[in-house]
Design a protein around this motif. Sequence first.
Motif, PDB file in Angstrom:
ATOM      1  N   GLU A 196       0.828  -1.210   0.000  1.00 42.43           N
ATOM      2  CA  GLU A 196       0.000   0.000   0.000  1.00 42.43           C
ATOM      3  C   GLU A 196       0.860   1.257   0.000  1.00 42.43           C
ATOM      4  O   GLU A 196       0.578   2.220  -0.704  1.00 42.43           O
ATOM      5  CB  GLU A 196      -0.908   0.001   1.238  1.00 42.43           C
ATOM      6  CG  GLU A 196      -1.781   1.235   1.356  1.00 42.43           C
ATOM      7  CD  GLU A 196      -2.098   1.615   2.789  1.00 42.43           C
ATOM      8  OE1 GLU A 196      -2.755   2.639   2.984  1.00 42.43           O
ATOM      9  OE2 GLU A 196      -1.670   0.887   3.710  1.00 42.43           O
ATOM     10  N   THR A 197       1.931   1.241   0.784  1.00 39.37           N
ATOM     11  CA  THR A 197       2.721   2.456   0.966  1.00 39.37           C
ATOM     12  C   THR A 197       3.845   2.588  -0.055  1.00 39.37           C
ATOM     13  O   THR A 197       4.069   3.675  -0.595  1.00 39.37           O
ATOM     14  CB  THR A 197       3.318   2.496   2.383  1.00 39.37           C
ATOM     15  OG1 THR A 197       4.068   1.296   2.616  1.00 39.37           O
ATOM     16  CG2 THR A 197       2.214   2.599   3.417  1.00 39.37           C
ATOM     17  N   TRP A 198       4.552   1.517  -0.332  1.00 37.08           N
ATOM     18  CA  TRP A 198       5.755   1.641  -1.159  1.00 37.08           C
ATOM     19  C   TRP A 198       5.445   1.804  -2.644  1.00 37.08           C
ATOM     20  O   TRP A 198       6.329   2.183  -3.423  1.00 37.08           O
ATOM     21  CB  TRP A 198       6.677   0.440  -0.917  1.00 37.08           C
ATOM     22  CG  TRP A 198       7.398   0.562   0.404  1.00 37.08           C
ATOM     23  CD1 TRP A 198       7.360   1.625   1.266  1.00 37.08           C
ATOM     24  CD2 TRP A 198       8.244  -0.407   1.011  1.00 37.08           C
ATOM     25  NE1 TRP A 198       8.123   1.372   2.375  1.00 37.08           N
ATOM     26  CE2 TRP A 198       8.677   0.132   2.251  1.00 37.08           C
ATOM     27  CE3 TRP A 198       8.671  -1.680   0.659  1.00 37.08           C
ATOM     28  CZ2 TRP A 198       9.531  -0.555   3.105  1.00 37.08           C
ATOM     29  CZ3 TRP A 198       9.520  -2.364   1.512  1.00 37.08           C
ATOM     30  CH2 TRP A 198       9.947  -1.814   2.724  1.00 37.08           C
ATOM     31  N   LEU A 199       4.232   1.507  -3.069  1.00 39.14           N
ATOM     32  CA  LEU A 199       3.862   1.750  -4.465  1.00 39.14           C
ATOM     33  C   LEU A 199       3.189   3.101  -4.663  1.00 39.14           C
ATOM     34  O   LEU A 199       2.950   3.505  -5.797  1.00 39.14           O
ATOM     35  CB  LEU A 199       2.935   0.637  -4.974  1.00 39.14           C
ATOM     36  CG  LEU A 199       3.577  -0.734  -5.177  1.00 39.14           C
ATOM     37  CD1 LEU A 199       2.560  -1.718  -5.760  1.00 39.14           C
ATOM     38  CD2 LEU A 199       4.799  -0.662  -6.082  1.00 39.14           C
ATOM     39  N   VAL A 200       2.892   3.804  -3.573  1.00 38.07           N
ATOM     40  CA  VAL A 200       2.218   5.095  -3.685  1.00 38.07           C
ATOM     41  C   VAL A 200       3.038   6.117  -4.490  1.00 38.07           C
ATOM     42  O   VAL A 200       2.452   6.925  -5.221  1.00 38.07           O
ATOM     43  CB  VAL A 200       1.848   5.647  -2.291  1.00 38.07           C
ATOM     44  CG1 VAL A 200       1.428   7.106  -2.368  1.00 38.07           C
ATOM     45  CG2 VAL A 200       0.704   4.834  -1.708  1.00 38.07           C
ATOM     46  N   PRO A 201       4.377   6.135  -4.407  1.00 35.64           N
ATOM     47  CA  PRO A 201       5.107   7.079  -5.270  1.00 35.64           C
ATOM     48  C   PRO A 201       4.802   6.882  -6.755  1.00 35.64           C
ATOM     49  O   PRO A 201       4.665   7.862  -7.497  1.00 35.64           O
ATOM     50  CB  PRO A 201       6.582   6.765  -4.957  1.00 35.64           C
ATOM     51  CG  PRO A 201       6.570   6.231  -3.571  1.00 35.64           C
ATOM     52  CD  PRO A 201       5.291   5.457  -3.460  1.00 35.64           C
ATOM     53  N   ILE A 202       4.703   5.633  -7.197  1.00 38.18           N
ATOM     54  CA  ILE A 202       4.358   5.360  -8.599  1.00 38.18           C
ATOM     55  C   ILE A 202       2.930   5.804  -8.880  1.00 38.18           C
ATOM     56  O   ILE A 202       2.646   6.450  -9.902  1.00 38.18           O
ATOM     57  CB  ILE A 202       4.529   3.869  -8.917  1.00 38.18           C
ATOM     58  CG1 ILE A 202       5.985   3.454  -8.706  1.00 38.18           C
ATOM     59  CG2 ILE A 202       4.076   3.551 -10.343  1.00 38.18           C
ATOM     60  CD1 ILE A 202       6.231   1.978  -8.855  1.00 38.18           C
ATOM     61  N   GLU A 203       2.034   5.469  -7.974  1.00 35.52           N
ATOM     62  CA  GLU A 203       0.630   5.857  -8.150  1.00 35.52           C
ATOM     63  C   GLU A 203       0.484   7.377  -8.111  1.00 35.52           C
ATOM     64  O   GLU A 203      -0.319   7.951  -8.860  1.00 35.52           O
ATOM     65  CB  GLU A 203      -0.211   5.193  -7.058  1.00 35.52           C
ATOM     66  CG  GLU A 203      -0.242   3.663  -7.190  1.00 35.52           C
ATOM     67  CD  GLU A 203      -0.447   2.938  -5.866  1.00 35.52           C
ATOM     68  OE1 GLU A 203      -0.529   1.701  -5.896  1.00 35.52           O
ATOM     69  OE2 GLU A 203      -0.491   3.608  -4.819  1.00 35.52           O
TER      70      GLU A 203
END
Length: 442
Positions: A71-78
């Motif tokens: 949830e958190t570590w892919l948020v930069p991409i999202e």
Amino acid sequence: MDNSLHLAKASDPYSRKLSNRWVQLVLGILCMGLVANLQYAWTLFVTPMDTKHHWGLSGIQLSFTIFILVETWLVPIEGWLVDKFGPRPVIAVGALFAGIGWTINAHATTLPELYVAAVISGIGAGCVYGTCVGNALKWFPDRRGLAAGLTAAGFGAGAALTVVPIANMIQSAGYEQAFLFFGILQGVLIFIFALAMVRPKPPLGVKISPRLVTTKVDFTTGGMLKTPMFWLIYVLFVAVAAGGLMATAQLGPIAKDYGLAKLPIHLFGLTLPLLTMTLSIDNLCNGFTRPLCGFISDKIGRENTMFIVFAGEGLAMLGLMKYGHDPIAFMVFAALVFLFWGEVFSIFPAICADTFGVKFAAGNAGTLYTAKGTASLLVPLASILSAGGNWDRVFIASAGITIAAAIAAKFILAPSRKRFIDSANESMAQPSYGAGENKMVA
């Protein structure tokens, strides 16, 4: 596009209403509330799953850790996708993943299946969370703390409305049916709201309080990552988030070890098991504190607010350790932990935009949000430290780190950040900033 068609669309009352920043804020809050169960209702499913499959608490809670990390570590991409394509497609995809994740949970018969569901659910929650917070920061440069707080409140308090129905469905129809029903319901509703989201437009004529230390420079995410200031903020986020995540994931097992989980509690005309009642109150506190502390930080400054609430969280953990075996004290101090912890999800996005600019706010705030994922790595450690039902070591360690973060925010972060922003603002006259990594605000 024909000019007359363009003007017709611009003058359409429905389009104008959707482009109102308060309408967009409400839509973001609703989406956040609907995706909140993926994290905050999780503790209700842990014991029923272990009772049926005997996977062990550590094995099941690893799924929670995987969910938080994804949830958190892919948020930069999202967040980058939001900055590039707007909020609508990202939230719509998040809705699909959120629904599919809980549907897989409903049918999982092995731990690897549970872990796959955690990855899918984490992608869904991250798409919704990162988009809505980034939108709020862009729509409200004059009220970043309040806007981020109201948006994050949806995620903090949203689960409060469904804790009781989910707990009742688990009791009457089994945890599988609860996963399936609420997973599909939440996914469908988020998808519908996503269709009404529009790309933020900078509001005209807003004034930013002179009490807030803000940059006039827009840092790209790459430029931000090169600054020591970002990593100082990141470390503080990790320190404070860790204690709250332990409480979020472990509150059920703590109540069980204290012999309180199923104790009937009478409050406001309701009679519920203590754990169910506590979770409902905690989620309300967790949501309420986000706009409150965001609003306060808009008035008295980010670091001053951090000092007060971080210290409060540490003291609340010590209170839960000392007095938590009493049913009422357990409910009170658990609520205080959530009250003092939940604000990190309004203050840190706000301080990120204050420090690194608003143009790339979704990607930048999303990158900072990975601190929550880093903090989640400490959740399994809590299970190890609490072996034999002794939670004192967990509370003491978490409280010590949180109180240290309060002191660091006031006496290290505040003066360092002011010097950093003053230096960046002085460089505005240059044609580029940070060796081409950042762009100046017009």
